[in-house]
Design an enzyme around this catalytic site. Sequence first.
Site, PDB file in Angstrom:
ATOM      1  N   HIS A   1      11.369  49.451  65.060  1.00  8.95           N
ATOM      2  CA  HIS A   1      12.117  48.240  64.725  1.00  8.95           C
ATOM      3  C   HIS A   1      12.723  47.618  65.979  1.00  8.95           C
ATOM      4  O   HIS A   1      12.652  46.403  66.182  1.00  8.95           O
ATOM      5  CB  HIS A   1      13.240  48.565  63.731  1.00  8.95           C
TER       6      HIS A   1
ATOM      7  N   SER B   1       6.911  47.297  59.473  1.00  8.51           N
ATOM      8  CA  SER B   1       8.288  47.119  59.924  1.00  8.51           C
ATOM      9  C   SER B   1       8.384  46.606  61.352  1.00  8.51           C
ATOM     10  O   SER B   1       9.225  45.767  61.660  1.00  8.51           O
ATOM     11  CB  SER B   1       9.050  48.443  59.803  1.00  8.51           C
TER      12      SER B   1
END
Length: 262
Positions: free
Chosen positions: A227, A163
């Site tokens: 993220h 991610s």
Amino acid sequence: MIRNWSAAVGRAARRVRAARAAGASRAGRAARGPAAPVTYGLMLLCCAVFLIGPAAGVNPVYGTGAELFAAQRAYFQRWGVIPADLFEGSPRAVLTPATALFVHGSWVHLLGNLLFLYVFGALTEERMGRVRFALFHLGCGYLALLGYALANSHSPQPLIGASGAISAVLGAFLYLFPRARVTSLLPFLLFLPLRFPAWLVLPFWAALQWLAAARAGDGPGVAYLAHLVGFGLGFLYAWGGRGRRARVKNVPVTAPEGEKQP
């Protein structure tokens, strides 16, 4: 005089043929889509690691039931980032932010990340170049997981997944292709497929990550902070490392986006 005129006509004809050939070549490349061997190679590698490991549930070596669950926990502990162990100086622990990029916890986790990498990775790789994109993906992914570990240095929970690296790709895409049209499925609009420019969709996605990170703890779940770190690193790299000449302003690029977040 005639000789000079004939030579000029010949040069003009050669220019026309060269222009036609170049146009045909560009059209052929456009029809085939951007060549992105690194993007597709990363996708295949993530799939292979997932299918070989216990999380997929298809490898009989790991057994079933409680035995499989125990194997999954041991697998994530070995290859994932454990913030509490990362800063103890162990060489193995220092490598885990790199190994964790290729480990996923479920089919949904894997497919969601691959969707984003497929959509945004190919054009970003084409703009950066293969070697630079590979180093960018791995480096930003490593730093994103490292940033999460720094903020949660006492957490014993393993962190896995690509991610952070894929968020970096999104950040770079935002700078390189700000006017690309992105198809989004928004739940508050009944999941209707609507097309918005990247400069609107991707900052909105980053804002959602920020809000989610503010509510998240250090237990199991989605590493929203990774993220955000990856997204910021990707944007800054594209802005500072490539320069303004790499930015595409006037040519819209079609880039559909799925509803799964990395």
